[in-house]
Motif scaffolding. Structure first.
Motif, PDB file in Angstrom:
ATOM      1  N   TRP A  23       0.308  -0.433  -8.364  1.00 47.17           N
ATOM      2  CA  TRP A  23      -1.076  -0.777  -8.036  1.00 47.17           C
ATOM      3  C   TRP A  23      -1.389  -2.241  -8.322  1.00 47.17           C
ATOM      4  O   TRP A  23      -2.262  -2.826  -7.674  1.00 47.17           O
ATOM      5  CB  TRP A  23      -2.034   0.157  -8.775  1.00 47.17           C
ATOM      6  CG  TRP A  23      -1.957   1.542  -8.212  1.00 47.17           C
ATOM      7  CD1 TRP A  23      -1.230   2.581  -8.691  1.00 47.17           C
ATOM      8  CD2 TRP A  23      -2.579   2.015  -7.015  1.00 47.17           C
ATOM      9  NE1 TRP A  23      -1.361   3.683  -7.884  1.00 47.17           N
ATOM     10  CE2 TRP A  23      -2.189   3.361  -6.845  1.00 47.17           C
ATOM     11  CE3 TRP A  23      -3.427   1.440  -6.074  1.00 47.17           C
ATOM     12  CZ2 TRP A  23      -2.622   4.130  -5.774  1.00 47.17           C
ATOM     13  CZ3 TRP A  23      -3.863   2.211  -5.004  1.00 47.17           C
ATOM     14  CH2 TRP A  23      -3.453   3.537  -4.863  1.00 47.17           C
ATOM     15  N   ILE A  28       0.844  -1.197   0.000  1.00 46.04           N
ATOM     16  CA  ILE A  28       0.000   0.000   0.000  1.00 46.04           C
ATOM     17  C   ILE A  28       0.882   1.251   0.000  1.00 46.04           C
ATOM     18  O   ILE A  28       0.646   2.193  -0.757  1.00 46.04           O
ATOM     19  CB  ILE A  28      -0.952   0.000   1.212  1.00 46.04           C
ATOM     20  CG1 ILE A  28      -1.979  -1.125   1.068  1.00 46.04           C
ATOM     21  CG2 ILE A  28      -1.646   1.357   1.357  1.00 46.04           C
ATOM     22  CD1 ILE A  28      -2.835  -1.340   2.296  1.00 46.04           C
ATOM     23  N   TYR A  29       1.893   1.250   0.843  1.00 42.93           N
ATOM     24  CA  TYR A  29       2.810   2.390   0.918  1.00 42.93           C
ATOM     25  C   TYR A  29       3.476   2.638  -0.427  1.00 42.93           C
ATOM     26  O   TYR A  29       3.557   3.777  -0.900  1.00 42.93           O
ATOM     27  CB  TYR A  29       3.854   2.140   2.012  1.00 42.93           C
ATOM     28  CG  TYR A  29       4.914   3.201   2.110  1.00 42.93           C
ATOM     29  CD1 TYR A  29       4.607   4.480   2.560  1.00 42.93           C
ATOM     30  CD2 TYR A  29       6.228   2.932   1.749  1.00 42.93           C
ATOM     31  CE1 TYR A  29       5.581   5.456   2.647  1.00 42.93           C
ATOM     32  CE2 TYR A  29       7.203   3.897   1.830  1.00 42.93           C
ATOM     33  CZ  TYR A  29       6.870   5.160   2.281  1.00 42.93           C
ATOM     34  OH  TYR A  29       7.845   6.122   2.361  1.00 42.93           O
ATOM     35  N   LEU A  47      -1.227  -4.797  -5.400  1.00 41.60           N
ATOM     36  CA  LEU A  47      -2.308  -4.897  -4.412  1.00 41.60           C
ATOM     37  C   LEU A  47      -3.248  -6.072  -4.714  1.00 41.60           C
ATOM     38  O   LEU A  47      -3.438  -6.932  -3.857  1.00 41.60           O
ATOM     39  CB  LEU A  47      -3.052  -3.566  -4.300  1.00 41.60           C
ATOM     40  CG  LEU A  47      -2.185  -2.374  -3.884  1.00 41.60           C
ATOM     41  CD1 LEU A  47      -3.012  -1.100  -3.824  1.00 41.60           C
ATOM     42  CD2 LEU A  47      -1.483  -2.622  -2.563  1.00 41.60           C
ATOM     43  N   THR A  99       0.853   4.126  -2.893  1.00 36.85           N
ATOM     44  CA  THR A  99       0.254   5.430  -2.598  1.00 36.85           C
ATOM     45  C   THR A  99       1.259   6.557  -2.385  1.00 36.85           C
ATOM     46  O   THR A  99       0.863   7.716  -2.359  1.00 36.85           O
ATOM     47  CB  THR A  99      -0.651   5.335  -1.359  1.00 36.85           C
ATOM     48  OG1 THR A  99       0.129   4.906  -0.235  1.00 36.85           O
ATOM     49  CG2 THR A  99      -1.810   4.380  -1.600  1.00 36.85           C
TER      50      THR A  99
END
Length: 138
Positions: free
Chosen positions: A112, A88-89, A115, A92
């Motif tokens: 992405w 996620i880090y 994920l 984002t």
């Protein structure tokens, strides 16, 4: 289709196991790459990289052994959930990974794409959480 999956289950186990062992070893060989994607809210990033590397090696070996396969599959799921914040880090925060071959800026697709890949990896590990079917053929 079920027969195909049944025939692929064993070879895919070796692929998965080898993947985790190799990834775990890489945590020690190129630890500086992994440290860069540990979210800064977590202390001791290098220690976490080493611990996750050990865990990956352990689940990879555990998946190969009949006695430990189910436990290792559940541990793999737990590990994938535990490392999800790093994915996620990375997605984002536009993490640029210094020292990455080919440049340190993974594309948005890679950032992405990791994920949902975690979900696929969790389902793959879940496939091995059940005891093998016992054949009643005589």
């Amino acid at each position: 289709m079920n027969d195909v999956l049944t025939r692929l289950k064993r070879p895919l186990l070796y692929v998965m196991s080898t993947g985790y062992i190799v990834a775990g070893v890489l945590h020690f060989v190129v630890s500086e790459l992994y440290v860069q994607i540990v979210p800064p809210i977590f202390p001791a990033a290098l220690l976490l990289v080493y611990l996750s590397g050990l865990a990956e090696i352990a689940v990879g070996i555990g998946l190969l052994l009949d006695r430990t396969r189910q436990y290792a599959a559940w541990a793999t799921i737990a590990l994938l959930i535990a490392i999800f914040p790093a994915n996620i880090y990375m997605a984002t925060h536009g993490v640029v990974i210094d020292g990455l071959p080919g440049g340190g800026d993974p594309s948005s697709i890679v950032r992405w794409g990791r994920l949902p890949l975690q979900g696929v990896l969790i389902l793959w590990a879940f496939w091995y959480t059940r005891p093998p079917a016992i054949s009643n053929s005589k």
